[in-house]
Design an enzyme around this catalytic site. Structure first.
Site, PDB file in Angstrom:
ATOM      1  CB  CYS A  95     -23.622  -5.934   7.400  1.00 19.22           C
ATOM      2  SG  CYS A  95     -22.560  -6.950   8.437  1.00 19.22           S
TER       3      CYS A  95
HETATM    4  N1  MHO Z   1     -20.584  -1.839  10.016  1.00 18.82           N
HETATM    5  C1  MHO Z   1     -20.168  -3.203  10.123  1.00 18.82           C
HETATM    6  C2  MHO Z   1     -20.129  -3.914   8.825  1.00 18.82           C
HETATM    7  C3  MHO Z   1     -19.631  -5.286   8.905  1.00 18.82           C
HETATM    8  S1  MHO Z   1     -20.261  -6.226   7.689  1.00 18.82           S
HETATM    9  C4  MHO Z   1     -19.433  -7.687   7.689  1.00 18.82           C
HETATM   10  C5  MHO Z   1     -18.823  -3.246  10.813  1.00 18.82           C
HETATM   11  O1  MHO Z   1     -17.810  -2.915  10.195  1.00 18.82           O
HETATM   12  O2  MHO Z   1     -18.799  -3.585  11.960  1.00 18.82           O
HETATM   13  O3  MHO Z   1     -19.925  -5.555   6.426  1.00 18.82           O
END
Ligand code: MHO
Length: 156
Positions: free
Chosen positions: A10
């Site tokens: 992420c």
């Molecule tokens: N698990 C995270 C990932 C965000 S990242 C911008 C969420 O969805 O909050 O991929």
């Protein structure tokens, strides 16, 4: 100034970690390594466009070297889990170095081999080291995300 592009899960957290490094002038999050043009976050999340979430780092090589940025990159994520960082699963979270010149490729291959042999990881490093392709800046709300959300805690 030089540029480095890394995919390490992420991009929110990855950007905030690189933004604190001395010699890093600017960071930006985006998508690269895919097959469609101007992908949105939603497109990328379908896992069908092939893009990785990446951070584009602009740095002053007289202050911080590309090798030091590579060390940081491998330090801040798990490079042994294919298409996965923690609970974030999908090709968009793949571990990848997108080099923009031969020196970067060589430096990345060299450090990857060194780390692999060091015994630091129980499993082999699966980081892909590939030539940079078209890069797309991500939506504004993804930029400096950690910084913004932290700030909002104090603004109440
Ligand atoms: N698990 C995270 C990932 C965000 S990242 C911008 C969420 O969805 O909050 O991929």
């Amino acid at each position: 100034m030089e540029e480095a592009i890394f995919g390490a899960g992420c991009f929110w957290g990855v950007e905030s970690k690189f933004s604190n490094v001395k010699g890093v002038i600017e960071t930006e999050v985006g998508y690269t390594g895919g097959t469609t043009n101007n992908p949105t976050y939603k497109d990328v999340c379908t896992n069908k466009t092939g893009h990785a979430e990446v951070v584009k780092v602009t740095f002053d090589p007289s202050v911080v070297s590309y090798e030091e940025l590579l060390e940081k990159f491998w330090d801040i994520h798990n490079p042994t889990t294919l298409n996965r960082q923690g609970w974030d699963i999908g090709t968009q979270y793949r571990s990848a170095v997108f080099y923009n010149k031969e020196e970067q490729r060589l430096a990345a291959e060299k450090l990857k081999e060194k780390l692999d042999k060091s015994g630091k990881y129980k499993k082999p490093i699966i980081t892909e080291i590939v030539h940079a392709t078209e890069y797309y800046r991500a939506e504004e709300y993804h930029q400096k995300y950690d910084e913004k959300t932290k700030k909002s805690i104090f603004s109440f």
